[in-house]
Motif scaffolding. Structure first.
Motif, PDB file in Angstrom:
ATOM      1  N   TYR A  24       0.852  -1.193   0.000  1.00 40.96           N
ATOM      2  CA  TYR A  24       0.000   0.000   0.000  1.00 40.96           C
ATOM      3  C   TYR A  24       0.885   1.239   0.000  1.00 40.96           C
ATOM      4  O   TYR A  24       1.325   1.682   1.068  1.00 40.96           O
ATOM      5  CB  TYR A  24      -0.901   0.014   1.238  1.00 40.96           C
ATOM      6  N   PRO A  25       1.173   1.825  -1.165  1.00 38.48           N
ATOM      7  CA  PRO A  25       2.004   3.033  -1.195  1.00 38.48           C
ATOM      8  C   PRO A  25       1.222   4.216  -0.626  1.00 38.48           C
ATOM      9  O   PRO A  25       0.031   4.362  -0.907  1.00 38.48           O
ATOM     10  CB  PRO A  25       2.300   3.256  -2.677  1.00 38.48           C
ATOM     11  N   SER A  26       1.880   5.053   0.174  1.00 40.47           N
ATOM     12  CA  SER A  26       1.181   6.202   0.758  1.00 40.47           C
ATOM     13  C   SER A  26       1.090   7.353  -0.223  1.00 40.47           C
ATOM     14  O   SER A  26       0.140   8.119  -0.205  1.00 40.47           O
ATOM     15  CB  SER A  26       1.883   6.673   2.035  1.00 40.47           C
ATOM     16  N   GLY A  27       2.108   7.510  -1.071  1.00 35.91           N
ATOM     17  CA  GLY A  27       2.118   8.629  -2.012  1.00 35.91           C
ATOM     18  C   GLY A  27       2.510   9.951  -1.380  1.00 35.91           C
ATOM     19  O   GLY A  27       2.558  10.968  -2.053  1.00 35.91           O
ATOM     20  N   LEU A  28       2.791   9.940  -0.086  1.00 36.83           N
ATOM     21  CA  LEU A  28       3.181  11.170   0.617  1.00 36.83           C
ATOM     22  C   LEU A  28       4.517  10.956   1.306  1.00 36.83           C
ATOM     23  O   LEU A  28       4.726   9.927   1.944  1.00 36.83           O
ATOM     24  CB  LEU A  28       2.120  11.549   1.661  1.00 36.83           C
ATOM     25  N   SER A  33       4.520   4.148   3.754  1.00 32.28           N
ATOM     26  CA  SER A  33       3.883   3.123   2.923  1.00 32.28           C
ATOM     27  C   SER A  33       3.895   1.840   3.743  1.00 32.28           C
ATOM     28  O   SER A  33       4.694   1.706   4.676  1.00 32.28           O
ATOM     29  CB  SER A  33       4.681   2.916   1.636  1.00 32.28           C
ATOM     30  N   LYS A  34       3.018   0.897   3.407  1.00 25.84           N
ATOM     31  CA  LYS A  34       3.047  -0.364   4.151  1.00 25.84           C
ATOM     32  C   LYS A  34       2.864  -1.555   3.238  1.00 25.84           C
ATOM     33  O   LYS A  34       2.398  -1.430   2.107  1.00 25.84           O
ATOM     34  CB  LYS A  34       2.060  -0.359   5.295  1.00 25.84           C
ATOM     35  N   GLN A  81      12.377  -1.217  -0.556  1.00 27.42           N
ATOM     36  CA  GLN A  81      13.438  -0.936   0.413  1.00 27.42           C
ATOM     37  C   GLN A  81      12.903  -0.256   1.662  1.00 27.42           C
ATOM     38  O   GLN A  81      11.954   0.516   1.610  1.00 27.42           O
ATOM     39  CB  GLN A  81      14.500  -0.053  -0.233  1.00 27.42           C
ATOM     40  N   HIS A  82      13.560  -0.545   2.778  1.00 23.70           N
ATOM     41  CA  HIS A  82      13.334   0.107   4.078  1.00 23.70           C
ATOM     42  C   HIS A  82      11.972  -0.203   4.699  1.00 23.70           C
ATOM     43  O   HIS A  82      11.449   0.604   5.456  1.00 23.70           O
ATOM     44  CB  HIS A  82      13.552   1.620   3.989  1.00 23.70           C
ATOM     45  N   TYR A  83      11.389  -1.367   4.386  1.00 19.95           N
ATOM     46  CA  TYR A  83      10.155  -1.785   5.071  1.00 19.95           C
ATOM     47  C   TYR A  83      10.565  -2.520   6.349  1.00 19.95           C
ATOM     48  O   TYR A  83      10.560  -3.738   6.405  1.00 19.95           O
ATOM     49  CB  TYR A  83       9.302  -2.678   4.157  1.00 19.95           C
ATOM     50  N   CYS A  84      10.973  -1.753   7.344  1.00 17.62           N
ATOM     51  CA  CYS A  84      11.637  -2.318   8.527  1.00 17.62           C
ATOM     52  C   CYS A  84      10.823  -2.183   9.812  1.00 17.62           C
ATOM     53  O   CYS A  84      11.245  -2.662  10.853  1.00 17.62           O
ATOM     54  CB  CYS A  84      12.980  -1.624   8.739  1.00 17.62           C
ATOM     55  N   ILE A  85       9.693  -1.503   9.770  1.00 18.28           N
ATOM     56  CA  ILE A  85       8.942  -1.237  10.998  1.00 18.28           C
ATOM     57  C   ILE A  85       7.756  -2.199  11.055  1.00 18.28           C
ATOM     58  O   ILE A  85       6.826  -2.112  10.257  1.00 18.28           O
ATOM     59  CB  ILE A  85       8.472   0.232  11.034  1.00 18.28           C
ATOM     60  N   LEU A 114       4.451  -4.569   7.559  1.00 12.43           N
ATOM     61  CA  LEU A 114       5.710  -3.836   7.648  1.00 12.43           C
ATOM     62  C   LEU A 114       5.487  -2.445   7.084  1.00 12.43           C
ATOM     63  O   LEU A 114       4.887  -2.299   6.020  1.00 12.43           O
ATOM     64  CB  LEU A 114       6.794  -4.534   6.830  1.00 12.43           C
ATOM     65  N   GLU A 115       5.964  -1.436   7.800  1.00 13.57           N
ATOM     66  CA  GLU A 115       5.868  -0.070   7.292  1.00 13.57           C
ATOM     67  C   GLU A 115       7.244   0.391   6.852  1.00 13.57           C
ATOM     68  O   GLU A 115       8.264   0.025   7.436  1.00 13.57           O
ATOM     69  CB  GLU A 115       5.279   0.864   8.346  1.00 13.57           C
ATOM     70  N   GLN A 116       7.244   1.195   5.800  1.00  8.83           N
ATOM     71  CA  GLN A 116       8.483   1.718   5.231  1.00  8.83           C
ATOM     72  C   GLN A 116       8.858   3.006   5.953  1.00  8.83           C
ATOM     73  O   GLN A 116       8.012   3.862   6.186  1.00  8.83           O
ATOM     74  CB  GLN A 116       8.269   2.006   3.744  1.00  8.83           C
ATOM     75  N   ARG A 117      10.140   3.113   6.300  1.00 14.12           N
ATOM     76  CA  ARG A 117      10.590   4.371   6.906  1.00 14.12           C
ATOM     77  C   ARG A 117      10.337   5.513   5.923  1.00 14.12           C
ATOM     78  O   ARG A 117      10.563   5.361   4.725  1.00 14.12           O
ATOM     79  CB  ARG A 117      12.082   4.323   7.217  1.00 14.12           C
ATOM     80  N   THR A 118       9.898   6.643   6.446  1.00 13.70           N
ATOM     81  CA  THR A 118       9.761   7.822   5.589  1.00 13.70           C
ATOM     82  C   THR A 118      11.165   8.292   5.223  1.00 13.70           C
ATOM     83  O   THR A 118      12.155   7.849   5.810  1.00 13.70           O
ATOM     84  CB  THR A 118       9.024   8.968   6.313  1.00 13.70           C
ATOM     85  N   TYR A 119      11.255   9.209   4.280  1.00 17.39           N
ATOM     86  CA  TYR A 119      12.550   9.725   3.841  1.00 17.39           C
ATOM     87  C   TYR A 119      13.337  10.274   5.028  1.00 17.39           C
ATOM     88  O   TYR A 119      14.514   9.955   5.218  1.00 17.39           O
ATOM     89  CB  TYR A 119      12.332  10.813   2.778  1.00 17.39           C
ATOM     90  N   ILE A 120      12.690  11.070   5.859  1.00 16.93           N
ATOM     91  CA  ILE A 120      13.377  11.679   7.015  1.00 16.93           C
ATOM     92  C   ILE A 120      13.781  10.611   8.023  1.00 16.93           C
ATOM     93  O   ILE A 120      14.903  10.626   8.538  1.00 16.93           O
ATOM     94  CB  ILE A 120      12.496  12.775   7.657  1.00 16.93           C
ATOM     95  N   GLU A 121      12.880   9.664   8.307  1.00 14.39           N
ATOM     96  CA  GLU A 121      13.210   8.568   9.234  1.00 14.39           C
ATOM     97  C   GLU A 121      14.420   7.782   8.725  1.00 14.39           C
ATOM     98  O   GLU A 121      15.296   7.403   9.501  1.00 14.39           O
ATOM     99  CB  GLU A 121      12.023   7.608   9.386  1.00 14.39           C
TER     100      GLU A 121
END
Length: 130
Positions: A24-28, A33-34, A81-85, A114-121
Motif C-alpha cells: 500500500y504506497p502512501s504517495g506522501l 507506505s506499508k 526498500q526500508h520496510y523495517c517497521i 511492515l511499514e516503510q521508513r519515511t525519507y526523514i526517518e
C-alpha cells in the motif's frame, strides 16, 4: 496456469507467499507506505515467521517475484526498500475469491504488516539517530 509469488529478503531467504500479499504506497513523503505479507500457516511456526520478518537487516530489502506456469516465466519482480517497521504480526483469517468460479474461501494464515521508513526517518536512521 500456476501462479507462484515469493518474497526474497536481503539475507537471501525466500518464502512462498499467498496472492493476498499487498503493498500500500502512501504517495506522501511524510506518511509511511506499508506492506502486508501473507504466508500459509503450515509453512513455518509462528515463532520462526516472527523471527524472520522482525529482523530489520533482512527486511531492509524485500523482492517480490511473481512467476507463471511451470516453466517459471517471471510475470513481475519488484524491489522494496526500508520496510523495517513491524506494526502487526500473527495469524489472521483471510478471504480469497476464485476468478474462475467466484467462490469465496477463507483460510488462516501467518501475516506481518511492515511499514516503510519515511525519507526523514531513513536519513536519521543512516546517521544513527532513531
Amino acid at each position: 496456469e500456476t501462479i507462484m509469488i515469493k518474497v526474497t529478503l536481503k539475507n537471501g531467504k525466500e518464502y512462498e507467499v499467498l496472492e493476498s500479499t499487498m503493498v500500500y504506497p502512501s504517495g506522501l513523503p511524510n506518511v509511511r507506505s506499508k506492506m502486508e505479507i501473507h504466508i500459509d500457516k503450515d509453512t513455518m511456526t509462528s515463532d520462526a515467521f516472527e523471527k524472520a520478518f522482525s529482523d530489520e537487516s533482512a527486511t531492509d530489502e524485500i523482492r517480490i517475484t511473481k512467476t507463471k506456469d511451470d516453466d517459471g516465466t517471471v510475470a513481475y519482480e519488484y524491489l522494496y526498500q526500508h520496510y523495517c517497521i513491524v506494526t502487526g504480526i500473527g495469524k489472521k483469517l483471510i478471504s480469497t475469491t476464485s476468478h474462475e468460479t467466484g467462490e469465496t474461501t477463507e483460510a488462516m494464515c501467518l501475516y506481518v504488516t511492515l511499514e516503510q521508513r519515511t525519507y526523514i526517518e531513513q536519513k536519521l536512521y543512516e546517521m544513527g539517530i532513531s
